[in-house]
Scaffold this motif. Structure first.
Motif, mmCIF file in Angstrom:
data_model
loop_
_atom_site.group_PDB
_atom_site.id
_atom_site.type_symbol
_atom_site.label_atom_id
_atom_site.label_comp_id
_atom_site.label_asym_id
_atom_site.label_seq_id
_atom_site.Cartn_x
_atom_site.Cartn_y
_atom_site.Cartn_z
ATOM 1 N N MET A 1 0.840 -1.185 0.000
ATOM 2 C CA MET A 1 0.000 0.000 0.000
ATOM 3 C C MET A 1 0.883 1.246 0.000
ATOM 4 O O MET A 1 1.826 1.345 0.772
ATOM 5 N N LYS A 2 0.541 2.183 -0.837
ATOM 6 C CA LYS A 2 1.317 3.418 -0.934
ATOM 7 C C LYS A 2 0.903 4.382 0.172
ATOM 8 O O LYS A 2 -0.265 4.481 0.523
ATOM 9 N N ASN A 3 1.888 5.114 0.662
ATOM 10 C CA ASN A 3 1.547 6.149 1.633
ATOM 11 C C ASN A 3 1.427 7.488 0.911
ATOM 12 O O ASN A 3 1.655 7.581 -0.295
ATOM 13 N N ALA A 4 1.066 8.521 1.632
ATOM 14 C CA ALA A 4 0.806 9.832 1.016
ATOM 15 C C ALA A 4 2.059 10.397 0.354
ATOM 16 O O ALA A 4 1.983 11.032 -0.703
ATOM 17 N N ARG A 5 3.199 10.181 0.956
ATOM 18 C CA ARG A 5 4.444 10.734 0.413
ATOM 19 C C ARG A 5 4.753 10.161 -0.974
ATOM 20 O O ARG A 5 5.128 10.896 -1.895
ATOM 21 N N THR A 6 4.592 8.854 -1.138
ATOM 22 C CA THR A 6 4.887 8.247 -2.439
ATOM 23 C C THR A 6 3.862 8.673 -3.480
ATOM 24 O O THR A 6 4.205 8.830 -4.656
ATOM 25 N N LEU A 7 2.615 8.849 -3.076
ATOM 26 C CA LEU A 7 1.605 9.342 -4.018
ATOM 27 C C LEU A 7 1.928 10.749 -4.499
ATOM 28 O O LEU A 7 1.831 11.051 -5.692
#
Length: 152
Positions: free
Chosen positions: A1-7
Motif C-alpha cells: 500500500m502506498k503512503n501519502a508521500r509516495t503518491l
C-alpha cells in the motif's frame, strides 16, 4: 500500500505537475538562505541558466550583489543534495527589484468625507446641571450647523 508521500512524489513527477516540483526546489532554496535575505526576496526563478532573484525592497539589492558567491554555493549544494533540482543549474546570478510584490503599508491619505447629518437637533435639555446643559447646547448647535449645507 502506498503512503501519502509516495503518491505525492509520483504525481509531482508527471509532466503536467512539473511546476509543483520546481516550486518545491525554489522554496527549498529560499529556506536555505539566511533570514535577513529571505524576508526581502519576492521570488526566485531560473531562466537561461541564470538564477533570477527578485527583491521586494531596493535596500537589499546591493547586499545580495555582494553575496552572489553565497547564492551560488547554496545553489550548488542544493543541486548536489536533490537530483530533481538539477534544472536550477545556473552560471550567473541576476538580482533585480520586482514590481510584483506586496506594497508597503502606506498611511491612507487623509480624507474628509461629507455625509449628510441624520440628527435634527430637536431634543429637549431638562437637566439642572449647568455644565451638562452647556455641553448639550453645544451639541445641538453643532448638529444644526452640520445640517445647514444640506438645506442650501
Amino acid at each position: 500500500m502506498k503512503n501519502a508521500r509516495t503518491l505525492i512524489d509520483s504525481l509531482v513527477s508527471l509532466h503536467s505537475f512539473r511546476p509543483l516540483s520546481q516550486h518545491r526546489c525554489y522554496r527549498t532554496f529560499l529556506q536555505m538562505l539566511p533570514e535577513r535575505f529571505r524576508r526581502g526576496i519576492a521570488f526566485v526563478t531560473v531562466k537561461n541558466r541564470r538564477l533570477m532573484v527578485a527583491l521586494s525592497h531596493p535596500g537589499l539589492k546591493m547586499e545580495l550583489n555582494y553575496n552572489q558567491e553565497l547564492l551560488k554555493s547554496l545553489l550548488s549544494s542544493l543541486i548536489a543534495a536533490r537530483e530533481e533540482c538539477r534544472f536550477m543549474e545556473a552560471d550567473e546570478v541576476v538580482v533585480f527589484l520586482s514590481r510584483y510584490h506586496r506594497p508597503p503599508d502606506e498611511e491612507a491619505s487623509p480624507t474628509d468625507p461629507r455625509y449628510s447629518e441624520l440628527a435634527e437637533g430637536t431634543f429637549r435639555v431638562t437637566t439642572e446641571n449647568e455644565a451638562l446643559r452647556e455641553s448639550l447646547e453645544r451639541i445641538r448647535e453643532a448638529i444644526r450647523r452640520n445640517r445647514e449645507p444640506e438645506a442650501s
